[in-house]
Design an enzyme around this catalytic site. Structure first.
Site, PDB file in Angstrom:
ATOM      1  N   ASP A  72      -6.730   1.770  -4.517  1.00 56.14           N
ATOM      2  CA  ASP A  72      -6.110   2.043  -3.213  1.00 56.14           C
ATOM      3  C   ASP A  72      -4.678   1.517  -3.179  1.00 56.14           C
ATOM      4  OD1 ASP A  72      -8.477   3.179  -1.933  1.00 56.14           O
ATOM      5  OD2 ASP A  72      -9.290   1.161  -2.063  1.00 56.14           O
ATOM      6  N   ARG A  73      -4.482   0.338  -3.743  1.00 52.84           N
ATOM      7  CA  ARG A  73      -3.131  -0.249  -3.774  1.00 52.84           C
ATOM      8  C   ARG A  73      -2.200   0.595  -4.628  1.00 52.84           C
ATOM      9  NH1 ARG A  73       0.940  -1.640  -1.674  1.00 52.84           N
ATOM     10  NH2 ARG A  73       2.145  -3.455  -2.311  1.00 52.84           N
TER      11      ARG A  73
END
Length: 447
Positions: free
Chosen positions: A248-249
Protein backbone atom coordinates in the site's frame (compact mmCIF):
# COMPACT_ATOMS: atom_id res chain seq x y z
CA UNK A 1 -1.51 24.49 -13.33
CA UNK A 2 -3.38 23.28 -10.26
CA UNK A 3 -2.97 19.60 -9.37
CA UNK A 4 -6.04 17.70 -8.25
CA UNK A 5 -6.12 15.40 -5.24
CA UNK A 6 -5.01 11.80 -5.19
CA UNK A 7 -8.20 9.75 -5.36
CA UNK A 8 -7.84 6.31 -3.80
CA UNK A 9 -10.48 3.81 -4.91
CA UNK A 10 -10.87 0.47 -3.20
CA UNK A 11 -11.97 -1.72 -0.33
CA UNK A 12 -11.32 -0.50 3.22
CA UNK A 13 -10.90 -3.03 6.02
CA UNK A 14 -10.46 -2.63 9.76
CA UNK A 15 -7.10 -3.93 10.95
CA UNK A 16 -6.65 -4.75 14.64
CA UNK A 17 -3.34 -5.67 16.27
CA UNK A 18 -3.50 -7.35 19.67
CA UNK A 19 -0.01 -7.05 21.14
CA UNK A 20 1.35 -8.99 24.10
CA UNK A 21 3.96 -11.41 25.34
CA UNK A 22 4.07 -15.19 25.00
CA UNK A 23 6.30 -16.98 27.49
CA UNK A 24 4.41 -20.22 28.15
CA UNK A 25 2.25 -22.85 26.47
CA UNK A 26 -1.39 -23.51 27.26
CA UNK A 27 -1.92 -26.52 29.54
CA UNK A 28 -4.67 -27.94 27.32
CA UNK A 29 -2.98 -27.56 23.91
CA UNK A 30 0.54 -26.98 22.50
CA UNK A 31 -0.16 -23.32 21.70
CA UNK A 32 1.36 -20.16 23.17
CA UNK A 33 -0.53 -18.19 25.79
CA UNK A 34 -0.50 -14.47 24.90
CA UNK A 35 -0.74 -12.04 27.78
CA UNK A 36 -2.36 -9.03 26.10
CA UNK A 37 -0.74 -5.67 26.78
CA UNK A 38 -2.33 -3.34 24.21
CA UNK A 39 -4.64 -3.21 21.21
CA UNK A 40 -4.34 -0.95 18.17
CA UNK A 41 -6.86 -0.27 15.40
CA UNK A 42 -6.19 1.25 11.99
CA UNK A 43 -7.66 1.31 8.49
CA UNK A 44 -6.52 -1.50 6.22
CA UNK A 45 -6.63 -2.04 2.48
CA UNK A 46 -7.45 1.09 0.49
CA UNK A 47 -7.97 2.98 3.76
CA UNK A 48 -4.35 2.38 4.78
CA UNK A 49 -3.04 3.36 1.33
CA UNK A 50 -5.05 6.60 1.48
CA UNK A 51 -4.01 7.36 5.06
CA UNK A 52 -0.30 6.89 4.34
CA UNK A 53 -0.54 9.14 1.27
CA UNK A 54 -2.35 11.80 3.34
CA UNK A 55 0.43 11.63 5.93
CA UNK A 56 2.76 12.82 3.17
CA UNK A 57 0.80 16.07 3.23
CA UNK A 58 -1.13 15.31 0.04
CA UNK A 59 -4.79 16.08 -0.47
CA UNK A 60 -6.43 12.65 -0.60
CA UNK A 61 -9.99 11.56 -1.33
CA UNK A 62 -10.90 7.97 -0.47
CA UNK A 63 -13.76 6.41 -2.44
CA UNK A 64 -14.75 3.27 -0.61
CA UNK A 65 -17.65 1.22 0.71
CA UNK A 66 -18.45 1.38 4.42
CA UNK A 67 -21.17 -0.30 6.44
CA UNK A 68 -23.09 1.39 9.23
CA UNK A 69 -21.89 -1.14 11.82
CA UNK A 70 -19.52 -0.70 14.75
CA UNK A 71 -16.45 -1.56 12.67
CA UNK A 72 -17.54 0.84 9.93
CA UNK A 73 -18.07 3.63 12.45
CA UNK A 74 -14.62 2.93 13.90
CA UNK A 75 -13.08 3.25 10.43
CA UNK A 76 -14.81 6.57 9.80
CA UNK A 77 -13.60 7.84 13.16
CA UNK A 78 -10.01 6.75 12.45
CA UNK A 79 -9.97 8.38 9.01
CA UNK A 80 -11.75 11.52 10.14
CA UNK A 81 -9.62 14.64 9.86
CA UNK A 82 -6.91 12.97 7.76
CA UNK A 83 -8.69 12.83 4.39
CA UNK A 84 -12.05 13.10 2.68
CA UNK A 85 -14.17 9.95 2.44
CA UNK A 86 -16.78 9.49 -0.30
CA UNK A 87 -18.91 6.45 0.46
CA UNK A 88 -20.49 3.68 -1.51
CA UNK A 89 -22.96 1.38 0.28
CA UNK A 90 -21.62 -1.91 1.66
CA UNK A 91 -23.77 -5.03 1.68
CA UNK A 92 -22.95 -7.20 4.68
CA UNK A 93 -20.62 -6.47 7.57
CA UNK A 94 -17.29 -4.65 7.60
CA UNK A 95 -14.29 -6.93 7.09
CA UNK A 96 -12.03 -6.99 10.16
CA UNK A 97 -8.59 -8.61 10.22
CA UNK A 98 -7.22 -9.19 13.71
CA UNK A 99 -3.57 -10.13 14.20
CA UNK A 100 -2.44 -11.72 17.43
CA UNK A 101 1.19 -10.64 17.98
CA UNK A 102 3.88 -11.25 20.55
CA UNK A 103 7.22 -9.43 20.60
CA UNK A 104 6.76 -8.15 17.05
CA UNK A 105 5.85 -11.52 15.55
CA UNK A 106 2.39 -12.41 14.25
CA UNK A 107 1.15 -15.67 15.78
CA UNK A 108 -2.30 -15.85 14.17
CA UNK A 109 -4.78 -13.82 12.14
CA UNK A 110 -8.55 -13.95 12.53
CA UNK A 111 -10.73 -12.60 9.69
CA UNK A 112 -14.40 -11.67 10.13
CA UNK A 113 -16.96 -9.86 7.98
CA UNK A 114 -18.52 -10.55 4.58
CA UNK A 115 -19.10 -7.04 3.21
CA UNK A 116 -19.10 -6.31 -0.51
CA UNK A 117 -19.54 -3.00 -2.29
CA UNK A 118 -22.74 -2.23 -4.12
CA UNK A 119 -23.74 0.49 -6.57
CA UNK A 120 -25.00 2.70 -7.89
CA UNK A 121 -22.26 5.23 -8.62
CA UNK A 122 -23.56 8.45 -7.08
CA UNK A 123 -23.01 11.98 -8.35
CA UNK A 124 -20.64 12.60 -5.43
CA UNK A 125 -18.51 9.56 -6.33
CA UNK A 126 -18.43 10.55 -9.99
CA UNK A 127 -17.46 14.14 -9.19
CA UNK A 128 -14.68 13.01 -6.84
CA UNK A 129 -13.14 10.63 -9.38
CA UNK A 130 -13.30 13.05 -12.28
CA UNK A 131 -11.62 15.80 -10.20
CA UNK A 132 -8.58 13.63 -9.47
CA UNK A 133 -5.00 14.61 -10.18
CA UNK A 134 -4.17 10.88 -10.10
CA UNK A 135 -6.06 7.71 -9.19
CA UNK A 136 -4.86 4.77 -7.11
CA UNK A 137 -7.03 1.66 -7.31
CA UNK A 138 -6.34 -0.45 -4.23
CA UNK A 139 -8.31 -3.59 -5.03
CA UNK A 140 -8.88 -6.09 -2.23
CA UNK A 141 -11.50 -8.10 -4.10
CA UNK A 142 -14.53 -6.68 -2.27
CA UNK A 143 -16.23 -4.97 -5.20
CA UNK A 144 -15.32 -1.28 -5.10
CA UNK A 145 -12.92 -1.47 -8.07
CA UNK A 146 -15.43 -3.52 -10.06
CA UNK A 147 -18.20 -1.00 -9.31
CA UNK A 148 -16.12 1.95 -10.56
CA UNK A 149 -14.22 0.29 -13.43
CA UNK A 150 -16.53 1.80 -16.04
CA UNK A 151 -16.10 5.31 -14.67
CA UNK A 152 -12.31 4.99 -14.78
CA UNK A 153 -12.49 4.85 -18.57
CA UNK A 154 -13.38 8.55 -18.48
CA UNK A 155 -10.34 9.52 -16.40
CA UNK A 156 -7.51 11.34 -18.21
CA UNK A 157 -4.95 11.34 -15.35
CA UNK A 158 -2.39 8.72 -14.22
CA UNK A 159 -3.98 5.52 -12.89
CA UNK A 160 -2.04 3.17 -10.62
CA UNK A 161 -3.74 -0.20 -10.09
CA UNK A 162 -2.74 -2.40 -7.16
CA UNK A 163 -4.47 -5.67 -8.14
CA UNK A 164 -5.87 -8.57 -6.14
CA UNK A 165 -6.19 -12.18 -7.37
CA UNK A 166 -9.91 -12.17 -6.49
CA UNK A 167 -10.48 -8.63 -7.75
CA UNK A 168 -11.52 -7.17 -11.08
CA UNK A 169 -8.97 -6.98 -13.96
CA UNK A 170 -7.28 -3.57 -14.28
CA UNK A 171 -8.84 -1.29 -16.87
CA UNK A 172 -6.85 -1.04 -20.14
CA UNK A 173 -4.37 1.82 -20.34
CA UNK A 174 -3.32 2.00 -16.69
CA UNK A 175 -0.18 4.06 -16.20
CA UNK A 176 1.23 1.52 -13.73
CA UNK A 177 0.09 -1.85 -12.34
CA UNK A 178 1.77 -2.99 -9.11
CA UNK A 179 1.30 -6.70 -8.28
CA UNK A 180 3.41 -8.42 -5.67
CA UNK A 181 5.42 -11.38 -6.92
CA UNK A 182 2.85 -13.76 -5.41
CA UNK A 183 0.06 -11.95 -7.27
CA UNK A 184 2.12 -11.93 -10.48
CA UNK A 185 2.49 -15.73 -10.22
CA UNK A 186 -1.28 -16.09 -10.12
CA UNK A 187 -1.85 -13.66 -12.97
CA UNK A 188 0.73 -15.21 -15.32
CA UNK A 189 0.40 -18.51 -17.20
CA UNK A 190 2.46 -21.47 -16.02
CA UNK A 191 5.33 -22.12 -15.92
CA UNK A 192 6.32 -19.00 -13.99
CA UNK A 193 9.56 -17.59 -15.42
CA UNK A 194 10.45 -14.99 -12.79
CA UNK A 195 9.44 -11.40 -12.02
CA UNK A 196 11.12 -9.76 -15.01
CA UNK A 197 9.35 -12.01 -17.49
CA UNK A 198 6.12 -11.65 -15.51
CA UNK A 199 6.29 -7.85 -15.68
CA UNK A 200 6.82 -7.97 -19.46
CA UNK A 201 3.99 -10.46 -19.94
CA UNK A 202 1.51 -8.55 -17.78
CA UNK A 203 2.27 -5.26 -19.53
CA UNK A 204 1.00 -6.82 -22.76
CA UNK A 205 -1.75 -8.99 -21.29
CA UNK A 206 -3.27 -6.16 -19.24
CA UNK A 207 -2.70 -3.43 -21.87
CA UNK A 208 -0.79 -1.31 -19.36
CA UNK A 209 1.79 1.39 -19.93
CA UNK A 210 4.00 -0.23 -17.28
CA UNK A 211 3.99 -3.01 -14.68
CA UNK A 212 6.13 -3.11 -11.54
CA UNK A 213 6.28 -6.48 -9.78
CA UNK A 214 7.21 -5.70 -6.17
CA UNK A 215 9.87 -7.93 -4.63
CA UNK A 216 9.98 -6.91 -0.98
CA UNK A 217 13.59 -6.31 0.13
CA UNK A 218 14.75 -6.74 -3.47
CA UNK A 219 12.88 -3.72 -4.85
CA UNK A 220 10.80 -4.11 -8.00
CA UNK A 221 10.97 -5.51 -11.54
CA UNK A 222 9.69 -2.82 -13.94
CA UNK A 223 8.62 -3.33 -17.55
CA UNK A 224 7.34 -0.74 -20.02
CA UNK A 225 4.88 -1.28 -22.86
CA UNK A 226 7.67 -0.64 -25.37
CA UNK A 227 9.63 -3.64 -24.11
CA UNK A 228 12.18 -1.83 -21.94
CA UNK A 229 12.61 -3.39 -18.50
CA UNK A 230 14.91 -3.04 -15.50
CA UNK A 231 15.22 -3.76 -11.80
CA UNK A 232 14.64 -0.94 -9.31
CA UNK A 233 16.79 -1.70 -6.25
CA UNK A 234 15.79 -0.62 -2.74
CA UNK A 235 17.80 1.80 -0.61
CA UNK A 236 20.18 0.14 1.83
CA UNK A 237 17.97 -0.31 4.87
CA UNK A 238 17.88 -3.21 7.29
CA UNK A 239 14.89 -5.42 6.51
CA UNK A 240 12.09 -5.11 9.06
CA UNK A 241 9.98 -7.95 10.40
CA UNK A 242 6.51 -6.57 9.61
CA UNK A 243 5.94 -6.10 5.88
CA UNK A 244 2.16 -5.64 6.29
CA UNK A 245 1.13 -2.50 4.38
CA UNK A 246 4.36 -2.20 2.37
CA UNK A 247 2.50 -2.72 -0.91
CA UNK A 248 0.00 0.00 0.00
CA UNK A 249 2.85 2.38 0.84
CA UNK A 250 4.61 1.59 -2.43
CA UNK A 251 1.52 2.11 -4.59
CA UNK A 252 0.48 5.32 -2.83
CA UNK A 253 3.93 6.90 -3.07
CA UNK A 254 4.23 5.97 -6.75
CA UNK A 255 0.78 7.40 -7.49
CA UNK A 256 1.67 10.70 -5.82
CA UNK A 257 4.89 10.88 -7.82
CA UNK A 258 2.99 10.32 -11.06
CA UNK A 259 0.47 12.96 -10.04
CA UNK A 260 3.41 15.34 -9.68
CA UNK A 261 4.45 14.43 -13.26
CA UNK A 262 7.49 12.29 -12.52
CA UNK A 263 8.35 9.65 -15.15
CA UNK A 264 7.16 6.12 -14.38
CA UNK A 265 10.65 4.82 -13.63
CA UNK A 266 11.27 7.62 -11.14
CA UNK A 267 7.83 7.09 -9.58
CA UNK A 268 8.60 3.39 -9.04
CA UNK A 269 11.93 4.30 -7.47
CA UNK A 270 10.12 6.67 -5.10
CA UNK A 271 7.64 3.92 -4.25
CA UNK A 272 10.39 1.39 -3.55
CA UNK A 273 12.22 3.85 -1.29
CA UNK A 274 9.12 4.82 0.68
CA UNK A 275 8.04 1.19 1.11
CA UNK A 276 11.51 0.28 2.38
CA UNK A 277 11.45 3.12 4.89
CA UNK A 278 7.95 2.11 5.95
CA UNK A 279 9.06 -1.45 6.72
CA UNK A 280 12.19 -0.21 8.43
CA UNK A 281 10.02 1.97 10.65
CA UNK A 282 7.94 -0.98 11.85
CA UNK A 283 5.40 -1.35 9.03
CA UNK A 284 1.66 -1.17 9.60
CA UNK A 285 2.07 -2.18 13.24
CA UNK A 286 3.76 1.17 13.89
CA UNK A 287 0.76 3.16 12.59
CA UNK A 288 -0.96 4.69 15.61
CA UNK A 289 -4.24 6.56 15.33
CA UNK A 290 -6.73 8.06 17.72
CA UNK A 291 -10.49 8.27 17.37
CA UNK A 292 -11.52 11.82 16.44
CA UNK A 293 -14.45 13.41 18.22
CA UNK A 294 -16.50 16.38 17.07
CA UNK A 295 -14.11 18.84 18.71
CA UNK A 296 -11.55 18.00 16.03
CA UNK A 297 -13.82 19.68 13.43
CA UNK A 298 -13.77 17.19 10.51
CA UNK A 299 -13.20 18.81 7.15
CA UNK A 300 -16.14 17.50 5.12
CA UNK A 301 -19.92 17.70 5.60
CA UNK A 302 -20.39 13.95 5.21
CA UNK A 303 -17.74 13.25 7.85
CA UNK A 304 -19.54 15.57 10.25
CA UNK A 305 -22.93 14.01 9.51
CA UNK A 306 -21.67 10.45 9.94
CA UNK A 307 -19.80 11.20 13.14
CA UNK A 308 -22.81 12.92 14.72
CA UNK A 309 -25.08 10.00 13.91
CA UNK A 310 -22.49 7.45 15.07
CA UNK A 311 -22.24 9.19 18.44
CA UNK A 312 -26.02 9.45 18.86
CA UNK A 313 -26.03 13.22 18.37
CA UNK A 314 -28.54 15.56 16.73
CA UNK A 315 -27.56 16.90 13.29
CA UNK A 316 -28.85 20.31 12.20
CA UNK A 317 -28.75 21.60 8.63
CA UNK A 318 -29.89 24.74 6.88
CA UNK A 319 -29.55 26.18 3.40
CA UNK A 320 -29.39 29.37 1.38
CA UNK A 321 -27.26 31.59 -0.82
CA UNK A 322 -25.71 33.55 2.09
CA UNK A 323 -24.74 36.31 -0.34
CA UNK A 324 -23.27 39.33 1.48
CA UNK A 325 -23.31 37.63 4.88
CA UNK A 326 -24.95 39.93 7.43
CA UNK A 327 -26.09 40.00 11.08
CA UNK A 328 -29.38 38.32 10.20
CA UNK A 329 -27.57 35.34 8.72
CA UNK A 330 -25.25 35.05 11.72
CA UNK A 331 -28.16 35.20 14.17
CA UNK A 332 -30.01 32.46 12.27
CA UNK A 333 -26.92 30.22 12.17
CA UNK A 334 -26.17 30.66 15.87
CA UNK A 335 -29.73 29.79 16.85
CA UNK A 336 -29.75 26.83 14.46
CA UNK A 337 -26.53 25.44 15.96
CA UNK A 338 -28.04 25.67 19.43
CA UNK A 339 -30.70 23.14 18.40
CA UNK A 340 -28.26 20.23 18.19
CA UNK A 341 -24.70 18.92 18.18
CA UNK A 342 -23.46 20.09 14.77
CA UNK A 343 -24.59 22.48 12.03
CA UNK A 344 -24.04 21.92 8.31
CA UNK A 345 -24.82 24.81 5.97
CA UNK A 346 -25.94 23.94 2.42
CA UNK A 347 -24.99 26.78 0.06
CA UNK A 348 -26.27 27.47 -3.45
CA UNK A 349 -23.49 27.39 -6.04
CA UNK A 350 -22.97 30.48 -8.19
CA UNK A 351 -25.01 28.94 -11.02
CA UNK A 352 -27.81 27.91 -8.66
CA UNK A 353 -27.90 31.34 -6.99
CA UNK A 354 -28.08 33.09 -10.35
CA UNK A 355 -31.04 30.95 -11.41
CA UNK A 356 -32.75 31.64 -8.08
CA UNK A 357 -31.96 35.34 -7.62
CA UNK A 358 -31.54 36.57 -11.20
CA UNK A 359 -28.79 38.40 -13.14
CA UNK A 360 -26.19 40.15 -11.04
CA UNK A 361 -26.36 37.60 -8.26
CA UNK A 362 -24.58 36.36 -6.36
CA UNK A 363 -22.55 39.44 -5.49
CA UNK A 364 -20.01 37.25 -3.69
CA UNK A 365 -18.70 34.12 -5.41
CA UNK A 366 -19.27 30.69 -3.90
CA UNK A 367 -15.64 30.15 -2.88
CA UNK A 368 -15.63 33.31 -0.77
CA UNK A 369 -19.10 32.62 0.62
CA UNK A 370 -17.96 29.17 1.74
CA UNK A 371 -14.79 30.49 3.38
CA UNK A 372 -16.69 33.15 5.33
CA UNK A 373 -19.24 30.60 6.57
CA UNK A 374 -16.51 28.13 7.56
CA UNK A 375 -14.89 30.84 9.68
CA UNK A 376 -17.98 31.10 11.90
CA UNK A 377 -17.65 29.19 15.16
CA UNK A 378 -21.26 28.00 14.96
CA UNK A 379 -20.76 26.30 11.56
CA UNK A 380 -19.25 22.80 11.54
CA UNK A 381 -19.19 22.23 7.77
CA UNK A 382 -20.41 23.72 4.47
CA UNK A 383 -21.79 21.80 1.48
CA UNK A 384 -22.22 23.48 -1.93
CA UNK A 385 -25.11 22.27 -4.11
CA UNK A 386 -25.68 23.08 -7.78
CA UNK A 387 -29.35 22.13 -8.07
CA UNK A 388 -32.26 24.56 -7.73
CA UNK A 389 -33.17 23.13 -4.31
CA UNK A 390 -31.08 21.47 -1.57
CA UNK A 391 -33.09 18.23 -1.82
CA UNK A 392 -30.16 16.08 -3.00
CA UNK A 393 -27.90 17.53 -0.28
CA UNK A 394 -30.55 16.77 2.35
CA UNK A 395 -30.80 13.14 1.21
CA UNK A 396 -27.03 12.74 1.44
CA UNK A 397 -26.71 14.41 4.86
CA UNK A 398 -29.92 13.02 6.44
CA UNK A 399 -30.19 15.74 9.12
CA UNK A 400 -32.41 15.36 12.12
CA UNK A 401 -33.53 19.00 11.86
CA UNK A 402 -33.80 21.34 8.85
CA UNK A 403 -33.85 25.06 9.71
CA UNK A 404 -35.43 27.80 7.61
CA UNK A 405 -35.60 31.53 8.15
CA UNK A 406 -38.85 33.25 9.13
CA UNK A 407 -39.50 34.46 5.60
CA UNK A 408 -40.60 30.90 4.75
CA UNK A 409 -43.23 30.75 7.50
CA UNK A 410 -46.51 29.39 6.14
CA UNK A 411 -45.11 28.55 2.70
CA UNK A 412 -44.51 25.06 1.31
CA UNK A 413 -40.79 24.30 1.15
CA UNK A 414 -39.42 23.12 -2.23
CA UNK A 415 -37.37 20.52 -0.35
CA UNK A 416 -40.37 19.20 1.63
CA UNK A 417 -40.44 15.81 -0.13
CA UNK A 418 -36.77 15.19 0.60
CA UNK A 419 -37.26 16.12 4.25
CA UNK A 420 -40.10 13.61 4.52
CA UNK A 421 -37.97 10.88 2.95
CA UNK A 422 -35.17 11.30 5.50
CA UNK A 423 -37.56 11.89 8.41
CA UNK A 424 -36.20 15.36 9.23
CA UNK A 425 -38.04 17.81 11.45
CA UNK A 426 -38.48 21.33 10.04
CA UNK A 427 -37.90 24.31 12.34
CA UNK A 428 -38.64 27.88 11.20
CA UNK A 429 -36.68 30.55 13.06
CA UNK A 430 -37.76 34.18 13.02
CA UNK A 431 -35.64 36.50 10.89
CA UNK A 432 -33.92 39.56 12.35
CA UNK A 433 -35.99 42.62 11.27
CA UNK A 434 -34.33 45.00 8.84
CA UNK A 435 -31.52 42.61 7.87
CA UNK A 436 -31.48 41.27 4.31
CA UNK A 437 -29.06 40.93 1.40
CA UNK A 438 -31.57 42.64 -0.91
CA UNK A 439 -31.68 45.61 1.43
CA UNK A 440 -27.88 45.81 1.55
CA UNK A 441 -27.63 45.76 -2.23
CA UNK A 442 -30.31 48.47 -2.54
CA UNK A 443 -28.51 50.65 0.04
CA UNK A 444 -25.20 50.32 -1.84
CA UNK A 445 -26.86 51.18 -5.16
CA UNK A 446 -28.40 54.31 -3.62
CA UNK A 447 -25.04 55.31 -2.16
Amino acid sequence: MKTGPLVVIGDTLLDVDIEGTAERLAPDAPVPVVDVEEEHRRPGGAGLAALLAARDGAQVVLVTALADDQQGRTLRSLLNGHLEVVRLPLHGSTVCKTRLRARGQTLARIDTGDGRAAGPVTAAVRAAVLAAGAVLVSDYGRGVAATLAGLLGEVAVPIVWDPHPKGTPPVPGCTLITPSEAEARQLCPLPYAGPDQAARHLTKALHAQAVAVTLGPHGAALAHAGGHHRRIPPPTFTQGHDVCGAGDRFAGAAALALRDRLPVEDAVAVGVGEASRFVEGGGAAAVRLQHHEMGDRPRTPLEVAELVRASGGRLIATGGCFDLLHAGHVSLLRRARALGDALIVCVNSDASAKRLKGPGRPVVGQRDRVEVLRALGCVDAVMVFDEDTPSAAIERLRPHVWVKGGDYSGRRLPEAAALRRVGAETVVLASVPGRSTTGLIAAMQEA
